[in-house]
Every structure is written in structure tokens, then in C-alpha cells.
Design a protein around this motif. Structure first.
Motif, PDB file in Angstrom:
ATOM      1  N   THR A   1      48.104  76.900   0.499  1.00 16.58           N
ATOM      2  CA  THR A   1      48.253  75.696   1.293  1.00 16.58           C
ATOM      3  C   THR A   1      48.229  76.047   2.776  1.00 16.58           C
ATOM      4  N   ASP A   2      47.410  75.335   3.543  1.00 19.48           N
ATOM      5  CA  ASP A   2      47.320  75.563   4.983  1.00 19.48           C
ATOM      6  C   ASP A   2      48.575  75.065   5.681  1.00 19.48           C
TER       7      ASP A   2
ATOM      8  N   GLU B   1      50.193  74.184   9.741  1.00 17.20           N
ATOM      9  CA  GLU B   1      49.918  73.932  11.162  1.00 17.20           C
ATOM     10  C   GLU B   1      51.244  73.844  11.907  1.00 17.20           C
TER      11      GLU B   1
ATOM     12  N   TRP C   1      52.734  71.260   6.389  1.00 21.69           N
ATOM     13  CA  TRP C   1      51.817  71.794   5.384  1.00 21.69           C
ATOM     14  C   TRP C   1      50.662  70.827   5.234  1.00 21.69           C
ATOM     15  N   LYS C   2      49.472  71.342   5.078  1.00 20.59           N
ATOM     16  CA  LYS C   2      48.275  70.516   4.943  1.00 20.59           C
ATOM     17  C   LYS C   2      47.845  70.441   3.486  1.00 20.59           C
ATOM     18  N   GLY C   3      48.723  70.029   2.679  1.00 17.90           N
ATOM     19  CA  GLY C   3      48.415  69.912   1.262  1.00 17.90           C
ATOM     20  C   GLY C   3      49.630  69.385   0.523  1.00 17.90           C
TER      21      GLY C   3
ATOM     22  N   SER D   1      44.249  80.429   2.334  1.00 20.13           N
ATOM     23  CA  SER D   1      44.872  79.445   3.220  1.00 20.13           C
ATOM     24  C   SER D   1      44.891  79.979   4.645  1.00 20.13           C
TER      25      SER D   1
END
Length: 194
Positions: free
Chosen positions: A13-14, A16, A34-36, A111
Motif C-alpha cells: 500500500t502506498d 503519502e 495510506w493510498k489504498g 509500494s
């Protein structure tokens, strides 16, 4: 963020971040996201009450800037201390500027974790611009500011060229050159060179 690569491991999971290391954060502030949908259950940030120059080099620059400002304050009037502190700022900047401009990106192939860092423009302005407020008539202190910029550029990544040029132009613009003796005005033509 301590050992981000280790914490990232095999996670897919990415992430930012929205704050940089050393930024002030209050309880409840958003630090990143988290981007997911499958956010890992890990403690990503370590937040302390005290900043450290090992984790946050801009903190050391900030402290040296404060020393320089105290040195040029009318109550203390010790420009040599200011000059030495400014030279150390240049030396720290020289090391920081070897990395390209921009934030950090950690990737494990599955990720990407995007970690903010303070821009060089912000660090330069916050640490060096106050010098002109209190020392614009002290050509030796202002000369040390140009020297610090020159030192920082010695091994700087090319992505910083315009940032340095903008900062040099800022000082050339704000110094009241007409109040200086003609010999002191020569500093303007010398300026920091790469």
C-alpha cells in the motif's frame, strides 16, 4: 520517520506524508495517509518533544541561525560569532545539497512511500534572510552569507541552481548598496560563484 525501508518491508500500500521531518505537529494532526484500502497496522511515525539535528538537519541550521542573530543583535554586537555560525550553516547546506531537490521516495517495488522534506528554498530563506534585517550594514556578516551560499553550491545537485540564484538575487535586492562605501559595494560584483 525511523528506518522507513525496514517498516515498508513487503507492504503493498502506498503512503503519502503531509508533514516534513521537524515540522511542528499538534495532537490529532494528520501526518499522512495510506493510498489504498489495506492500510498496514504499523507505527510509522515517532513523535517526540525534542528535535534532533541527527534526524532533522534543518534543526541544526535553525540553531546556528539563532546564534548568528544573537551575535549581530545590538545588545551583544559580536559579528565574528555570527560569521562563524553562518559559515557552519554553509557547510551543513553543502552536505544537504548533494541530494536532488524534492521529497524522499521509498519504494520496495510493490509500494511507494512518499516522505516530505523541507525545500532548500525554505531552509535558505528561514536561516539566512533574517541576517539582512540586522546586519545589512555590516558587509563582513553579509559577505559571510554570500560565502555560505557559495559553500552550499560546491557539490550541490543541479536541481538547486535556480534556488541559489533566487536567493543571491534576494540579497542583492535587499541590501542598501548606496549606504555602503565603494570598497564594500564591490561585494555585489563578486557575489558567490559556483
Amino acid at each position: 520517520m525511523s528506518s522507513s525501508r525496514e517498516k515498508q518491508g513487503d507492504h503493498e500500500t502506498d503512503f503519502e506524508s503531509v508533514v516534513a521531518v521537524g515540522d511542528f505537529v499538534a495532537k490529532g494532526d494528520l501526518l499522512g495517509f495510506w493510498k489504498g484500502e489495506d492500510a498496514p497496522d504499523i507505527e510509522l511515525f515517532e513523535i517526540g518533544e525534542v528535535r534532533s539535528s541527527m534526524q532533522d538537519p534543518s534543526f541544526a541550521i535553525e540553531k546556528l541561525s539563532e546564534i548568528a542573530l544573537r551575535g549581530i543583535s545590538p545588545g551583544i554586537n559580536d559579528p565574528n560569532t555570527a560569521i562563524h555560525a553562518i559559515h557552519f550553516i554553509g557547510d551543513i547546506l553543502r552536505e544537504l545539497c548533494e541530494l536532488p531537490d524534492g521529497d524522499f521516495l521509498y519504494s520496495n517495488g510493490k509500494s511507494d512511500w512518499h516522505v516530505k522534506r523541507k525545500t532548500l528554498e525554505t531552509i535558505l530563506f528561514e536561516s539566512l534572510s533574517p541576517m539582512q534585517t540586522y546586519a545589512s550594514r555590516d558587509i563582513f556578516v553579509m559577505g559571510s552569507v554570500f560565502e555560505a551560499i557559495r559553500m552550499a553550491r560546491l557539490q550541490a545537485h543541479e536541481t538547486f541552481d535556480s534556488t541559489f540564484e533566487d536567493m543571491i538575487q534576494y540579497f542583492v535586492d535587499v541590501i542598501d548598496w548606496d549606504r555602503l562605501h565603494v570598497k564594500e559595494q564591490n561585494l555585489r560584483s563578486i557575489g558567490p560563484k559556483r
